[in-house]
Motif scaffolding. Structure first.
Motif, PDB file in Angstrom:
ATOM      1  N   TYR A 185     -33.302  -8.684  25.920  1.00  0.00           N
ATOM      2  CA  TYR A 185     -32.742  -9.783  25.143  1.00  0.00           C
ATOM      3  C   TYR A 185     -33.811 -10.810  24.803  1.00  0.00           C
ATOM      4  N   GLN A 186     -33.572 -11.496  23.693  1.00  0.00           N
ATOM      5  CA  GLN A 186     -34.376 -12.653  23.312  1.00  0.00           C
ATOM      6  C   GLN A 186     -33.458 -13.666  22.647  1.00  0.00           C
ATOM      7  N   LEU A 187     -33.719 -14.937  22.907  1.00  0.00           N
ATOM      8  CA  LEU A 187     -33.014 -16.027  22.241  1.00  0.00           C
ATOM      9  C   LEU A 187     -34.016 -16.757  21.367  1.00  0.00           C
ATOM     10  N   LEU A 188     -33.713 -16.835  20.065  1.00  0.00           N
ATOM     11  CA  LEU A 188     -34.651 -17.421  19.107  1.00  0.00           C
ATOM     12  C   LEU A 188     -33.992 -18.534  18.317  1.00  0.00           C
TER      13      LEU A 188
ATOM     14  N   LEU B 252     -36.915 -19.094  22.648  1.00  0.00           N
ATOM     15  CA  LEU B 252     -36.412 -19.973  23.693  1.00  0.00           C
ATOM     16  C   LEU B 252     -36.296 -19.269  25.044  1.00  0.00           C
ATOM     17  N   ALA B 253     -36.137 -17.966  25.012  1.00  0.00           N
ATOM     18  CA  ALA B 253     -36.038 -17.192  26.250  1.00  0.00           C
ATOM     19  C   ALA B 253     -36.120 -15.717  25.911  1.00  0.00           C
ATOM     20  N   ALA B 254     -36.530 -14.926  26.898  1.00  0.00           N
ATOM     21  CA  ALA B 254     -36.579 -13.468  26.740  1.00  0.00           C
ATOM     22  C   ALA B 254     -36.420 -12.853  28.111  1.00  0.00           C
ATOM     23  N   GLY B 255     -35.974 -11.604  28.141  1.00  0.00           N
ATOM     24  CA  GLY B 255     -35.838 -10.975  29.438  1.00  0.00           C
ATOM     25  C   GLY B 255     -35.400  -9.529  29.354  1.00  0.00           C
TER      26      GLY B 255
END
Length: 401
Positions: A20-23, A31-34
């Motif tokens: 996942y990634q939050l863009l 903003l975040a990845a994982g």
């Protein structure tokens, strides 16, 4: 969608994993990845990287994809960017196979999900996991637009003479047998960024894009539209890959059945999991193969030679298909990092205007760059791919329209 909603969560659900990634689509900020690994096992692991780069992880059983996505939501909430945020505009899902139906990113409803399920026979290893991720995300945020972005969509612009196999038309149509192509999200992103690198509009350039990772594919892109690609009905066709054979005579299957007594599943496993670079030399890591080549290892030398020979064949074939080529573009893990592969792939193609500058080719960078000399008639470029950004871009463009 609220006026301030400009974030997209990108989900790539595998059979036992969730990437996942939050863009933030206002400026492309990540903003975040994982990654959640080994879903359903006792030793599940979630690795989360927030915007500040301070990676954190946790281990312990994560029972299923529902639990995995809830764990992801908890990590995002710790960073103040949770799934309940009004700034979240949509969730974009990677779906491997869109068949002949889906030619663009599509807002998911019950009918769309049912059609994706009907395509499972075309991608039995991938679409079921993608569907699980979609169902889970819809259950968690039923009010939020969910968008499917298909790996096959970019290649749906291929003309029929490129997409059709030369088999009985009625049989092909009855069983949806045609060339679909894959890695389309990467090819779309890279071809657009390559045009920017050349300082031209996508519709003004012709490109050969080489996505070289453990899976590998080539595409011929004319004016921003795919006109041919190396993968076919499945991701097995085309280039030599880490564990996949790429092009073989179809009669190899019949021969192995008759002479070796191998069953369908065994042959499928051979061609998809025990072939390619692994089958040739026991390694699918190009760094290790090059180390062995430099040490004079004959099996590694042969594997590298076969790999490069197939690349050259596709470069030449797509040059002929396009008629005019403005750039050959390398991307993905091998394409971005293996300078010897780039050098060998265009070696001897001077007559086609292809050459690399050794010093430029040796540079390591995460930025798009040219590795050909200024005088080269055809540019050779390296453009790092970003499939998650492309999924987010397509998702946001659809829901923000």
């Amino acid at each position: 969608m609220t006026s301030q909603a400009a974030r997209v969560l990108v989900l790539n659900s595998g059979s036992s994993s969730v990437k996942y990634q939050l863009l933030d689509m206002r400026d492309g900020t990540r903003l975040a990845a994982g990654l959640v690994e080994r879903v359903g096992e006792s030793a599940s692991r979630l690795t989360h990287t927030p915007a500040d780069g301070g990676e954190r992880s946790r281990t312990g059983r994560i029972a299923d994809h529902d639990a995995a996505l809830r764990a992801v939501a908890e990590e995002l909430a710790r960073d103040g960017v949770g799934l309940d945020s009004p700034a979240l505009a949509a969730i974009g899902h990677r779906v491997v196979h869109g068949g002949p139906v889906f030619t663009a990113p599509t807002v998911i409803d019950d009918d769309v999900l049912a059609e994706i399920e009907r395509l499972v026979p075309l991608a039995p290893l991938h679409n079921p996991a993608n569907i699980t991720g979609i169902r889970t995300a819809r259950a968690l945020r039923p009010d939020l637009p969910q968008v499917a972005v298909f790996d096959t969509a970019f290649h749906t612009t291929m003309p029929e003479h490129a997409a059709r196999y030369a088999i009985d038309v009625a049989t092909a149509d009855a069983h949806r047998i045609r060339r679909y192509g894959f890695h389309g999200t990467s090819h779309a992103y890279v071809s657009r960024r390559a045009a920017e690198l050349l300082g031209r509009a996508p519709e003004d350039v012709n490109l050969i894009v080489l996505h070289l990772g453990n899976g590998a594919s080539a595409s011929a892109v004319a004016g921003g539209r795919c006109v041919d690609t190396s993968m076919g009905l499945t991701p097995l066709e085309g280039l030599v890959m880490g564990t996949r054979s790429g092009d073989v005579d179809p009669a190899v299957v019949f021969h192995l059945e008759r002479v070796a007594g191998m069953g369908t599943d065994e042959i499928d496993h051979l061609l998809n999991k025990k072939s390619g670079l692994t089958g040739l030399c026991g390694d699918n890591d190009m760094r290790e193969i090059r180390r062995r080549v430099d040490a004079g290892d004959p099996s590694a030398e042969l594997a590298f030679g076969i790999y490069v020979h197939r690349l050259k064949k596709y470069i030449g074939a797509y040059y002929a298909v396009l008629g005019r080529v403005d750039a050959v573009v390398f991307t993905a893990g091998v394409g971005e990092n293996a300078a010897p592969v780039r050098e060998a792939a265009v070696a001897g193609l001077d007559a086609l205007g292809l050459v690399v500058d050794p010093e430029l080719n040796a540079v390591r960078s995460r930025e798009p760059r040219l590795v050909s000399p200024a005088h080269a008639r055809v540019a050779v470029a390296v453009v790092p791919t970003d499939e998650e950004m492309e999924i987010a871009r397509q998702t946001f463009a659809l829901v923000d329209a």
